[in-house]
Design a protein around this motif. Structure first.
Motif, PDB file in Angstrom:
ATOM      1  N   LEU A 184      19.944  -6.953   3.212  1.00 24.32           N
ATOM      2  CA  LEU A 184      18.656  -7.127   3.056  1.00 24.32           C
ATOM      3  C   LEU A 184      18.182  -6.305   3.819  1.00 24.32           C
ATOM      4  O   LEU A 184      18.944  -5.896   5.073  1.00 24.32           O
ATOM      5  CB  LEU A 184      18.648  -8.716   3.307  1.00 24.32           C
ATOM      6  CG  LEU A 184      16.991  -9.583   3.064  1.00 24.32           C
ATOM      7  CD1 LEU A 184      16.220  -9.531   1.038  1.00 24.32           C
ATOM      8  CD2 LEU A 184      16.864 -11.056   3.017  1.00 24.32           C
ATOM      9  N   HIS A 185      16.711  -5.440   3.816  1.00 20.90           N
ATOM     10  CA  HIS A 185      16.316  -4.768   4.798  1.00 20.90           C
ATOM     11  C   HIS A 185      15.048  -4.566   5.098  1.00 20.90           C
ATOM     12  O   HIS A 185      14.067  -4.866   4.353  1.00 20.90           O
ATOM     13  CB  HIS A 185      16.010  -3.047   4.443  1.00 20.90           C
ATOM     14  CG  HIS A 185      18.134  -2.638   4.511  1.00 20.90           C
ATOM     15  ND1 HIS A 185      18.256  -2.760   5.430  1.00 20.90           N
ATOM     16  CD2 HIS A 185      18.876  -2.619   3.264  1.00 20.90           C
ATOM     17  CE1 HIS A 185      19.967  -1.800   4.952  1.00 20.90           C
ATOM     18  NE2 HIS A 185      19.832  -2.338   3.705  1.00 20.90           N
ATOM     19  N   ILE A 186      14.376  -5.200   6.105  1.00 19.88           N
ATOM     20  CA  ILE A 186      13.476  -5.515   6.572  1.00 19.88           C
ATOM     21  C   ILE A 186      12.944  -4.664   7.684  1.00 19.88           C
ATOM     22  O   ILE A 186      13.060  -4.060   8.924  1.00 19.88           O
ATOM     23  CB  ILE A 186      13.050  -7.337   7.174  1.00 19.88           C
ATOM     24  CG1 ILE A 186      13.753  -7.931   6.223  1.00 19.88           C
ATOM     25  CG2 ILE A 186      11.623  -7.644   7.379  1.00 19.88           C
ATOM     26  CD1 ILE A 186      12.767  -8.217   5.184  1.00 19.88           C
ATOM     27  N   TYR A 187      11.574  -4.125   6.977  1.00 20.32           N
ATOM     28  CA  TYR A 187      10.885  -2.094   7.180  1.00 20.32           C
ATOM     29  C   TYR A 187       9.975  -2.926   8.458  1.00 20.32           C
ATOM     30  O   TYR A 187       9.201  -1.648   8.856  1.00 20.32           O
ATOM     31  CB  TYR A 187      10.834  -1.521   6.453  1.00 20.32           C
ATOM     32  CG  TYR A 187      12.185  -1.272   5.879  1.00 20.32           C
ATOM     33  CD1 TYR A 187      13.024  -0.727   6.603  1.00 20.32           C
ATOM     34  CD2 TYR A 187      12.424  -1.617   4.137  1.00 20.32           C
ATOM     35  CE1 TYR A 187      14.427  -0.198   5.962  1.00 20.32           C
ATOM     36  CE2 TYR A 187      12.803  -0.969   3.779  1.00 20.32           C
ATOM     37  CZ  TYR A 187      14.600   0.075   4.559  1.00 20.32           C
ATOM     38  OH  TYR A 187      15.565   0.056   3.755  1.00 20.32           O
ATOM     39  N   SER A 188       9.196  -4.623   8.198  1.00 23.23           N
ATOM     40  CA  SER A 188       7.670  -4.656   8.801  1.00 23.23           C
ATOM     41  C   SER A 188       7.431  -6.101   9.053  1.00 23.23           C
ATOM     42  O   SER A 188       8.494  -7.286   8.518  1.00 23.23           O
ATOM     43  CB  SER A 188       6.902  -4.336   7.382  1.00 23.23           C
ATOM     44  OG  SER A 188       5.729  -4.767   7.833  1.00 23.23           O
ATOM     45  N   PRO A 189       7.331  -5.869  10.413  1.00 23.05           N
ATOM     46  CA  PRO A 189       7.032  -7.774  10.751  1.00 23.05           C
ATOM     47  C   PRO A 189       7.031  -8.643   9.900  1.00 23.05           C
ATOM     48  O   PRO A 189       5.355  -8.690   9.369  1.00 23.05           O
ATOM     49  CB  PRO A 189       6.638  -7.291  12.190  1.00 23.05           C
ATOM     50  CG  PRO A 189       5.940  -5.853  12.507  1.00 23.05           C
ATOM     51  CD  PRO A 189       6.523  -5.275  11.057  1.00 23.05           C
ATOM     52  N   GLY A 190       6.841  -9.947  10.336  1.00 25.84           N
ATOM     53  CA  GLY A 190       6.757 -10.691   9.382  1.00 25.84           C
ATOM     54  C   GLY A 190       6.532 -11.501   7.927  1.00 25.84           C
ATOM     55  O   GLY A 190       5.961 -12.166   6.742  1.00 25.84           O
ATOM     56  N   VAL A 191       7.409 -10.091   7.606  1.00 25.42           N
ATOM     57  CA  VAL A 191       7.995 -10.507   5.832  1.00 25.42           C
ATOM     58  C   VAL A 191       9.311 -10.926   5.813  1.00 25.42           C
ATOM     59  O   VAL A 191      10.151 -10.682   6.615  1.00 25.42           O
ATOM     60  CB  VAL A 191       7.460  -9.270   4.953  1.00 25.42           C
ATOM     61  CG1 VAL A 191       6.064  -8.551   4.881  1.00 25.42           C
ATOM     62  CG2 VAL A 191       8.147  -8.004   5.132  1.00 25.42           C
TER      63      VAL A 191
ATOM     64  N   GLU B 227      -3.852  -7.664   4.181  1.00 28.34           N
ATOM     65  CA  GLU B 227      -4.687  -7.267   2.734  1.00 28.34           C
ATOM     66  C   GLU B 227      -4.287  -5.911   2.074  1.00 28.34           C
ATOM     67  O   GLU B 227      -4.246  -4.659   2.509  1.00 28.34           O
ATOM     68  CB  GLU B 227      -6.203  -7.446   2.984  1.00 28.34           C
ATOM     69  CG  GLU B 227      -6.713  -7.696   1.626  1.00 28.34           C
ATOM     70  CD  GLU B 227      -8.119  -7.886   1.905  1.00 28.34           C
ATOM     71  OE1 GLU B 227      -8.805  -8.658   2.131  1.00 28.34           O
ATOM     72  OE2 GLU B 227      -8.825  -6.839   2.379  1.00 28.34           O
ATOM     73  N   GLY B 228      -4.288  -5.815   0.494  1.00 32.67           N
ATOM     74  CA  GLY B 228      -3.476  -4.943   0.044  1.00 32.67           C
ATOM     75  C   GLY B 228      -2.848  -5.264  -1.378  1.00 32.67           C
ATOM     76  O   GLY B 228      -2.610  -5.921  -1.679  1.00 32.67           O
TER      77      GLY B 228
ATOM     78  N   ASN C 147       0.773  -1.120  -0.159  1.00 33.17           N
ATOM     79  CA  ASN C 147      -0.009  -0.102   0.075  1.00 33.17           C
ATOM     80  C   ASN C 147       0.917   1.269   0.043  1.00 33.17           C
ATOM     81  O   ASN C 147       0.721   2.579   0.691  1.00 33.17           O
ATOM     82  CB  ASN C 147      -0.903   0.144   1.091  1.00 33.17           C
ATOM     83  CG  ASN C 147      -2.336  -0.697   1.031  1.00 33.17           C
ATOM     84  OD1 ASN C 147      -2.272  -1.542   0.425  1.00 33.17           O
ATOM     85  ND2 ASN C 147      -2.773  -1.278   2.245  1.00 33.17           N
ATOM     86  N   GLY C 148       2.345   1.051  -0.847  1.00 32.96           N
ATOM     87  CA  GLY C 148       2.784   2.420  -0.770  1.00 32.96           C
ATOM     88  C   GLY C 148       3.787   2.396   0.253  1.00 32.96           C
ATOM     89  O   GLY C 148       5.259   3.436  -0.527  1.00 32.96           O
ATOM     90  N   GLN C 149       3.673   2.127   0.781  1.00 39.60           N
ATOM     91  CA  GLN C 149       5.188   1.543   2.221  1.00 39.60           C
ATOM     92  C   GLN C 149       5.960   0.899   1.675  1.00 39.60           C
ATOM     93  O   GLN C 149       5.768   0.071   1.959  1.00 39.60           O
ATOM     94  CB  GLN C 149       4.335   1.450   3.474  1.00 39.60           C
ATOM     95  CG  GLN C 149       3.137   3.222   3.748  1.00 39.60           C
ATOM     96  CD  GLN C 149       4.638   3.568   4.751  1.00 39.60           C
ATOM     97  OE1 GLN C 149       5.193   3.082   5.302  1.00 39.60           O
ATOM     98  NE2 GLN C 149       3.932   4.574   5.010  1.00 39.60           N
TER      99      GLN C 149
END
Ligand SMILES: *[C@@H]1O[C@H](CO)[C@@H](O)[C@H](O)[C@H]1NC(C)=O
Ligand SMILES: *[C@@H]1O[C@H](CO)[C@@H](O)[C@H](O)[C@H]1NC(C)=O
Ligand SMILES: *[C@@H]1O[C@H](CO)[C@@H](O)[C@H](O)[C@H]1NC(C)=O
Length: 217
Positions: free
Chosen positions: A82-89, A113-114, A71-73
């Motif tokens: 590797l950089h992960i900015y969101s948990p669970g990905v 969802e998105g 969703n644009g983020q």
């Protein structure tokens, strides 16, 4: 298999919408994603396909950058590492080497969802290399020889201030190239150039009078 309304409510629609393909002049990059919305069951893990080819058998990670947006983020990125900015990905670094930049969601929530966007950049290393070679022509000098008839004498040829080191010094007697009876020593100057002294040994006899000797490099 769906058993009823209750279960169906727990099905999420994850739409992995688009892929931007960046094509550089000497690269052939093609990217493949899931065409239709991806359906994932709540609480499961799902991978959103993003497969790419660079038109070469070997994928150079140094030339690769991958960005995943939700969703644009930006949620994950590969750029040297590797950089992960969101948990669970997650993205598999090993997968990237095989052209698989798929995003893995380990525990699918409603909030996941998105629209997901996978961007792949592949450039060839554009570093240009320039090699500079320095040359210095030799300065030749021949000190006046002191030769005595019937005695072994040395003719000296100084070849000074030249670069690169490899050099050949020839002795020429009356226009004819001479072999043997010569040796040389080479010294290095502080500025990196070289001096060579070539010595030609001869025993002059009467018929050598008025014969010209020359050194050539
Ligand atoms: C790509 O990677 C994902 C996650 O690592 C994996 O589940 C999937 O099978 C891979 N796809 C291919 C075509 O290798
Ligand atoms: C090289 O030759 C030059 C003269 O042409 C002289 O001044 C210099 O000292 C020489 N260098 C060496 C290392 O002998
Ligand atoms: C040496 O050579 C010069 C010119 O080449 C000539 O004039 C002279 O006569 C020669 N001398 C002898 C001794 O041969």
């Amino acid at each position: 298999p769906q058993k009823g309304i209750g279960n169906r409510k727990k099905i999420l629609v994850l739409s992995c919408t688009l892929t931007l393909v960046f094509l550089f002049s000497d690269g052939h990059l093609t990217v493949l994603t899931d065409p239709a919305p991806v359906i994932a069951r709540l609480g499961t893990s799902v991978h959103l396909n993003c497969l790419f080819e660079v038109g070469k058998p070997q994928i150079e990670l140094a030339s690769l950058a991958v960005q995943w947006f939700f969703n644009g983020q930006k949620v994950a990125e590969f750029n040297d590492k590797l950089h992960i900015y969101s948990p669970g990905v997650a993205i598999s670094e090993q997968g990237l080497k095989d052209g698989n930049a798929s995003l893995v969601l380990t525990d699918v929530h409603i909030a996941h969802e998105g629209d997901y966007v996978c961007k792949v950049f592949y450039t060839l290393d554009k570093t240009e290399r320039i090699t500079l070679k320095v040359k210095a022509p030799p300065r030749l000098s021949v000190p006046d020889p002191l030769v005595t008839e019937n005695k072994a004498s040395e003719l000296i040829c100084n070849v000074d201030g030249y670069y690169p080191e490899l050099i050949s010094v020839w002795w020429i007697r009356d226009g004819v190239l001479q072999h043997g009876s010569q040796h040389k020593t080479t010294r290095r100057n502080e500025d990196g150039t070289f001096n060579t002294t070539s010595m030609y040994t001869l025993t002059p006899i009467d018929k050598d009078k008025n014969i010209s000797y020359a050194c050539r490099v």
